[in-house]
Design a protein around this motif. Structure first.
Motif, short mmCIF file in Angstrom:
data_model
loop_
_atom_site.label_atom_id
_atom_site.label_comp_id
_atom_site.label_asym_id
_atom_site.label_seq_id
_atom_site.Cartn_x
_atom_site.Cartn_y
_atom_site.Cartn_z
N ASP A 7 0.86 -1.18 0.00
CA ASP A 7 0.00 0.00 0.00
C ASP A 7 0.91 1.24 0.00
N ALA A 9 0.43 4.43 0.55
CA ALA A 9 0.26 5.37 1.67
C ALA A 9 0.92 4.81 2.93
N ARG A 69 -2.69 -3.17 5.16
CA ARG A 69 -3.05 -2.04 6.01
C ARG A 69 -2.98 -2.31 7.50
N PHE A 89 -4.21 0.90 9.58
CA PHE A 89 -4.40 2.14 8.84
C PHE A 89 -5.72 2.13 8.08
N VAL A 91 -7.16 4.05 4.89
CA VAL A 91 -6.65 4.84 3.77
C VAL A 91 -7.83 5.40 2.98
N ASP A 94 -5.25 8.29 -1.62
CA ASP A 94 -3.82 8.00 -1.52
C ASP A 94 -3.21 8.50 -0.21
N ARG A 95 -4.10 8.76 0.78
CA ARG A 95 -3.62 9.27 2.07
C ARG A 95 -4.25 8.50 3.22
N ILE A 96 -3.66 8.61 4.38
CA ILE A 96 -4.14 7.92 5.57
C ILE A 96 -5.05 8.86 6.35
#
Length: 104
Positions: A7, A9, A69, A89, A91, A94-96
């Motif tokens: 992943d 991110a 994740r 995580f 997500v 493309d960001r957490i």
């Protein structure tokens, strides 16, 4: 053992932590990102400053879930030494948007 982080991110998060790079770290998070530590909600900026950036935090990834994740990590910093931790995580794009950590 080298673990592949598929992943992007999550990989960027780990790389930013290990580089001590606050700018890269916050760039991989959404503006409204949240987090918890051992099941308790924490102030993300204060927690990361204390537990990661001011304490030279480092993540050695030992295992990754099939979806990429959830990580089992040997986490170390200058305050607590080394410990086994789990990081999960959420997500968004493309960001957490959220991460949860705690002892594994």
């Amino acid at each position: 053992m080298t673990v592949q982080l598929d992943d992007p991110a999550v990989a960027a998060f780990v790389a930013a932590v290990n580089a001590g790079d606050k700018d890269a770290f916050f760039a991989v998070l959404t503006e409204d990102a949240t987090m918890s530590d051992d099941g308790s909600e924490r102030d993300l900026a204060a927690w990361t400053d204390k537990e990661i950036f001011s304490a030279d935090g480092r993540m050695q990834v030992d295992r990754v879930s099939p979806d990429g994740r959830t990580l089992e990590v040997t986490y170390s910093n200058a305050t607590w030494g080394s410990m086994r931790t789990r990081w999960t995580f959420t997500v968004a794009g493309d960001r957490i948007s959220r991460f949860e950590t705690g002892q594994a």
